[in-house]
Design an enzyme around this catalytic site. Structure first.
Site, mmCIF file in Angstrom:
data_model
loop_
_atom_site.group_PDB
_atom_site.id
_atom_site.type_symbol
_atom_site.label_atom_id
_atom_site.label_comp_id
_atom_site.label_asym_id
_atom_site.label_seq_id
_atom_site.Cartn_x
_atom_site.Cartn_y
_atom_site.Cartn_z
ATOM 1 N N ASP A 29 -29.505 25.069 -26.587
ATOM 2 C CA ASP A 29 -28.879 24.154 -25.624
ATOM 3 C C ASP A 29 -27.405 23.925 -25.930
ATOM 4 O OD1 ASP A 29 -28.683 22.272 -23.530
ATOM 5 O OD2 ASP A 29 -29.066 20.626 -24.911
ATOM 6 N N HIS A 34 -21.899 26.270 -27.009
ATOM 7 C CA HIS A 34 -20.789 25.323 -27.045
ATOM 8 C C HIS A 34 -20.150 25.220 -28.438
ATOM 9 C CE1 HIS A 34 -21.788 24.030 -23.005
ATOM 10 N NE2 HIS A 34 -23.025 23.811 -23.379
ATOM 11 N N LYS A 126 -29.626 14.971 -30.283
ATOM 12 C CA LYS A 126 -29.846 13.964 -29.252
ATOM 13 C C LYS A 126 -30.453 12.721 -29.889
ATOM 14 C CE LYS A 126 -30.605 17.032 -25.284
ATOM 15 N NZ LYS A 126 -29.588 16.395 -24.421
ATOM 16 N N ARG A 131 -22.008 8.897 -28.905
ATOM 17 C CA ARG A 131 -21.599 10.113 -28.203
ATOM 18 C C ARG A 131 -20.307 10.597 -28.840
ATOM 19 N NH1 ARG A 131 -17.861 10.340 -24.010
ATOM 20 N NH2 ARG A 131 -17.895 12.256 -22.771
ATOM 21 N N ARG A 136 -14.154 18.449 -38.246
ATOM 22 C CA ARG A 136 -13.650 17.797 -39.451
ATOM 23 C C ARG A 136 -13.335 18.877 -40.490
ATOM 24 N NH1 ARG A 136 -15.691 12.091 -39.348
ATOM 25 N NH2 ARG A 136 -15.137 11.981 -41.544
ATOM 26 N N ARG A 158 -10.641 15.448 -32.536
ATOM 27 C CA ARG A 158 -11.603 14.748 -31.696
ATOM 28 C C ARG A 158 -11.633 15.391 -30.311
ATOM 29 N NH1 ARG A 158 -13.101 9.604 -31.819
ATOM 30 N NH2 ARG A 158 -13.651 10.114 -33.960
ATOM 31 N N GLN A 160 -14.330 14.624 -27.925
ATOM 32 C CA GLN A 160 -14.760 13.565 -27.024
ATOM 33 C C GLN A 160 -15.465 12.487 -27.837
ATOM 34 O OE1 GLN A 160 -17.551 15.488 -24.303
ATOM 35 N NE2 GLN A 160 -19.260 15.011 -25.626
ATOM 36 N N TYR A 166 -6.408 13.508 -35.848
ATOM 37 C CA TYR A 166 -6.286 12.499 -36.893
ATOM 38 C C TYR A 166 -6.150 13.185 -38.250
ATOM 39 C CZ TYR A 166 -8.464 9.699 -33.208
ATOM 40 O OH TYR A 166 -8.766 9.099 -32.010
ATOM 41 N N LEU A 167 -5.353 12.611 -39.123
ATOM 42 C CA LEU A 167 -5.265 13.083 -40.506
ATOM 43 C C LEU A 167 -5.597 11.918 -41.428
ATOM 44 C CD1 LEU A 167 -4.572 15.278 -42.580
ATOM 45 C CD2 LEU A 167 -2.209 14.453 -42.528
#
Length: 334
Positions: A29, A34, A126, A131, A136, A158, A160, A166-167
């Site tokens: 899935d 993805h 899931k 969410r 990373r 990031r 979503q 970010y650091l």
């Protein structure tokens, strides 16, 4: 680089579609398509040109250097009832003896000069606590890092919600003691840096690129063959052996046992608690501070034990728990 984690978490279950989901599971899935695409775009060598043929060539080289997966490289889980939500087996459309995984983690190994010895942990599930989709990248600690306490630096991409970069690093606290340090994060939020900008949905981008004849974001046949070469032996073994997945309560951060699995493969999973970049310091539902375009990234102290907050969409409007945006990238190409 010491390790890379590619994380996909959903705070919803199958929602009555368990009978459909039970036919393929979380790996088919989300992971084989993805998350593998995220892996390819992150780890491939820079293409000669930003054209479809050059990009496909580099993605194919990366996949060809990636080792085929087996059961030893995989950790499986299935959500049970929790947080007032039913478990996967409580879905009337799911067989009562189903061992279909709703959570999976695999470790990819790449045999090339850049990534040899660096584990890539892909995990998706899931019925989790939030969410989230992010990458990373954890850097190695050097010998001089032992002079002061602190964790390794980490780069977070990031995807979503609240798209940004970010650091995470260690910074000296103001004062006279040189060993008083604290983790901080430098952050670039798309919502803050480009206020009012339109972010196209996944299907919008797909249809626009198709109409333009731009194949750079599409999967070619040779790439598809290599992708299935990596995952098919593992999937066949799961289908044949039907291993018992680790049960985890709906709303958990991750199944129990994930940390031990990751450690065996050289990955330190420190995100089983609420230590997720973007949830500390500035709450997601706080009004964003005005940022001048082109200004230096904001630096925010990381607070331990931060309260988990409901996720937001890109525009900043709070979404009810268990709901997703209509243009969620996870829905693309299904």
């Amino acid at each position: 680089i010491a390790q890379v984690q590619i994380v996909f978490k959903e705070d919803i279950g199958t929602g009555g579609r368990g009978g459909y989901f039970d036919g393929f599971g979380i790996i088919r899935d989300i992971m084989q398509n993805h998350l593998l695409q995220v892996f390819e775009w992150l780890a491939m060598e820079p293409p000669e040109r930003l054209e479809a043929e050059c990009i496909a060539e580099e993605k194919l080289k990366l996949l060809a250097a990636t080792r085929t997966l087996g059961m030893d490289d995989c950790f499986l889980g299935q959500y049970a009832a929790g947080a007032g939500e039913p478990g996967y087996l409580d879905d009337e459309t799911v067989p009562k003896d189903s061992r279909c995984p709703t959570f999976a983690a695999v470790t990819l190994s790449v045999d090339n000069d850049r990534w040899r010895g660096v584990p890539f942990l892909l995990r998706a599930g899931k019925g989790l606590d939030e969410r989230l989709a992010e990458v990373r990248v954890t850097f190695k600690k050097k010998a001089y890092n032992s002079l002061l306490p602190g964790d390794p630096n980490e780069l977070v991409l990031r995807i979503q919600p609240d798209e940004g970069i970010y650091l995470k690093c260690i910074n000296k606290r103001p004062g006279w003691n040189h060993d008083h340090v604290a983790p901080v994060q430098m952050k670039m939020s798309y919502r803050h840096s480009f206020p009012g900008s339109y972010v196209a949905g996944a299907y919008e981008r797909m249809l626009l690129n198709a109409s333009r004849g731009d194949q750079s974001l599409f999967v070619g046949s040779a790439e598809l063959v290599e992708a299935w070469r990596i995952f098919t032996p593992l999937l066949d073994e799961i289908d044949a052996a039907r291993p018992q997945p680790a049960l985890y309560a709906f709303g958990s951060a991750a199944p129990e046992g994930l940390g031990e699995f990751a450690q065996r493969h050289g990955v330190v999973v420190d995100a089983l608690s609420s230590d997720i970049v973007g949830r500390e310091g500035v709450p997601r539902d706080a009004s964003p501070a005005r940022q001048v375009p082109g200004a230096a990234p904001q630096i925010t102290p990381v607070k331990s034990g931060a309260t988990e907050l409901s996720p937001l969409d890109v525009s900043g409007a709070k979404l009810p728990r268990g709901k997703r945006r209509a243009d969620d990238p996870a829905d693309a190409a299904k």
